[in-house]
Design a protein around this motif. Structure first.
Motif, PDB file in Angstrom:
ATOM      1  N   ALA A   1      -0.401  -0.464  -4.849  1.00  0.00           N
ATOM      2  CA  ALA A   1      -0.096   0.729  -4.210  1.00  0.00           C
ATOM      3  C   ALA A   1       0.255   2.043  -4.661  1.00  0.00           C
ATOM      4  O   ALA A   1       0.265   3.034  -4.171  1.00  0.00           O
ATOM      5  N   SER A   2       0.290   1.781  -6.079  1.00  0.00           N
ATOM      6  CA  SER A   2       0.813   3.077  -6.926  1.00  0.00           C
ATOM      7  C   SER A   2      -0.387   4.021  -7.034  1.00  0.00           C
ATOM      8  O   SER A   2      -1.697   3.458  -7.066  1.00  0.00           O
ATOM      9  N   PRO A   3      -0.358   5.439  -7.318  1.00  0.00           N
ATOM     10  CA  PRO A   3      -1.411   6.163  -7.146  1.00  0.00           C
ATOM     11  C   PRO A   3      -2.296   6.009  -8.716  1.00  0.00           C
ATOM     12  O   PRO A   3      -1.669   5.664  -9.657  1.00  0.00           O
ATOM     13  N   SER A   4      -3.680   6.174  -8.292  1.00  0.00           N
ATOM     14  CA  SER A   4      -4.479   6.066  -9.333  1.00  0.00           C
ATOM     15  C   SER A   4      -4.560   7.364 -10.210  1.00  0.00           C
ATOM     16  O   SER A   4      -4.020   8.223  -9.712  1.00  0.00           O
ATOM     17  N   LEU A   5      -5.330   7.469 -11.248  1.00  0.00           N
ATOM     18  CA  LEU A   5      -5.513   8.480 -12.170  1.00  0.00           C
ATOM     19  C   LEU A   5      -5.839   9.824 -11.426  1.00  0.00           C
ATOM     20  O   LEU A   5      -5.704  10.757 -11.471  1.00  0.00           O
ATOM     21  N   PHE A   6      -7.085   9.390 -10.286  1.00  0.00           N
ATOM     22  CA  PHE A   6      -7.321  10.692  -9.440  1.00  0.00           C
ATOM     23  C   PHE A   6      -6.660  10.754  -8.282  1.00  0.00           C
ATOM     24  O   PHE A   6      -7.100  11.567  -7.391  1.00  0.00           O
TER      25      PHE A   6
ATOM     26  N   ALA B   1       5.151   4.049  -1.849  1.00  0.00           N
ATOM     27  CA  ALA B   1       4.520   4.962  -2.509  1.00  0.00           C
ATOM     28  C   ALA B   1       3.729   6.077  -1.690  1.00  0.00           C
ATOM     29  O   ALA B   1       3.050   5.688  -0.661  1.00  0.00           O
ATOM     30  N   ASP B   2       3.592   7.159  -2.192  1.00  0.00           N
ATOM     31  CA  ASP B   2       3.071   8.389  -1.423  1.00  0.00           C
ATOM     32  C   ASP B   2       1.384   8.026  -1.468  1.00  0.00           C
ATOM     33  O   ASP B   2       0.858   7.617  -2.339  1.00  0.00           O
ATOM     34  N   GLY B   3       0.809   8.588  -0.419  1.00  0.00           N
ATOM     35  CA  GLY B   3      -0.710   8.203  -0.214  1.00  0.00           C
ATOM     36  C   GLY B   3      -1.156   6.706   0.047  1.00  0.00           C
ATOM     37  O   GLY B   3      -2.256   6.430  -0.103  1.00  0.00           O
TER      38      GLY B   3
END
Length: 353
Positions: free
Chosen positions: A76-81, A111-113
């Motif tokens: 769920a964590s944001p990726s690089l982009f 997680a955001d997004g």
């Protein structure tokens, strides 16, 4: 995000519980209930919506009994982009203890997004997580996918399928279709989609019969219709054709019972069709049809018919050596509106019994 349908939301401790066709994005979504087809439909609707919003959405699908410690947070964590993420976790009713701990921790700080969807197929395991989602306020919503056990629920489901496609289906055609696929919601949905795709204009009973007239339940419904209306010859002919094509007597009796129960519910009731429908748990057109079919029936006749149904039901489920005769006798009684038709056989005086 809103899909056309008839699922009614209800209040829970944490806010709203949505019907399958009302699913919308949220940090954590609990899709609960034993109706797998509706759950898969809801998940598909959400997936398509998120893809339409952003084609770059990352979609991960995992199973709760095989997710490693910390893996949920990683997915769920944001990726690089910074692409949006959808994490679908199936089999939450079989979750491991480590997943339960991770899911509760994640729910406290999503997680955001990211959208995390938890699919729970029923049972008591995972109740702590379910209760936490239900009381999580804006961080969590529940989408309920319970079995559609009542005919009216399946009727509403099918009606919504046609409404979403902006197609009109006539009431009797809709009833025939629902009756034809009374045992399998996925098959009912597929039949609706086939009619939508393959036909144009209003969908009539003749169209439904053309596509699905061979279904045992549809045949049973036609026999029941003729019997309740007093058309003994058509009912008996339909019965014999149905039996010769391999239809079991059990759904035939069930179809007649459904019709007679509708008559009994409406008999003696006063009010508009809309008022009676709400009070009796029926559709308005079903009330109007029952009111027409009640002509010629008396309370005593309905009592005789109900007793005959109980006898026939027992007979076709193993208490008689001749279930076919039991159905023939039942049709004679129903067609005579609680009397007897068909001579000695209809009266149960078959030689050699």
């Amino acid at each position: 995000m809103a899909a056309a349908g008839r699922g009614a939301p209800r209040k829970t401790a944490g806010g709203r519980t949505l019907a399958w066709d009302q699913i919308r994005p949220a940090p954590v979504i609990l899709v609960s209930g034993t109706q797998t087809f509706l759950a898969d439909r809801a998940i598909g609707v959400l997936r398509d919506y998120l893809r339409a919003e952003d084609p770059s959405v990352e979609i991960h699908e995992v199973y709760a009994d095989s997710v490693g410690p910390g893996e949920l947070q990683t997915l769920a964590s944001p990726s690089l982009f910074g692409e949006p993420r959808l994490v679908i976790v199936r089999g939450v009713e079989k979750m491991s203890d480590s997943f339960l701990a991770d899911a509760l921790a994640y729910l406290a700080s999503p997680a955001d997004g990211a959208t995390v969807l938890l699919r729970h197929g029923g049972g008591v395991r995972g109740k702590k997580l379910l209760d936490a989602v239900r009381s999580a306020g804006d961080r969590g919503i529940e989408v309920a996918c319970a079995e559609l056990k009542k005919e009216q629920e399946r009727h509403d489901f099918a009606a919504a399928e046609f409404a979403r496609a902006s197609r009109r289906i006539r009431p009797r055609a809709l009833q025939s279709l629902v009756t034809a696929f009374s045992g399998d919601l996925a098959e009912l949905a597929a039949a609706c989609q086939q009619l939508i795709a393959d036909t144009s204009g209003d969908i009539t009973e003749a169209v439904v019969d053309q596509y699905y007239g061979g279904r045992a339940e549809t045949t049973a419904f036609a026999v029941a219709d003729a019997a309740v209306q007093g058309d003994y010859a058509s009912a008996l002919g339909g019965l014999r054709n149905a039996l010769s094509s391999g239809v079991d007597p059990v759904p035939l009796v069930a179809a007649i019972a459904m019709k007679v129960r509708g008559l009994a519910k409406v008999s003696g009731s006063r009010g508009s069709s809309a008022e009676l429908a709400k009070r009796l748990g029926m559709a308005p057109w079903q009330v109007e049809r029952a009111q027409r079919d009640l002509r010629g029936w008396t309370d005593a006749g309905l009592g005789v018919a109900i007793q005959a149904l109980a006898d026939a039901d027992a007979a076709v489920k193993g208490e008689s050596r001749d279930p076919v005769f039991a159905v023939e006798r039942l049709i004679g009684i129903i067609a005579a509106k609680g009397g007897v038709r068909g001579g000695r056989r209809a009266a149960g005086e078959r030689p050699g019994r």
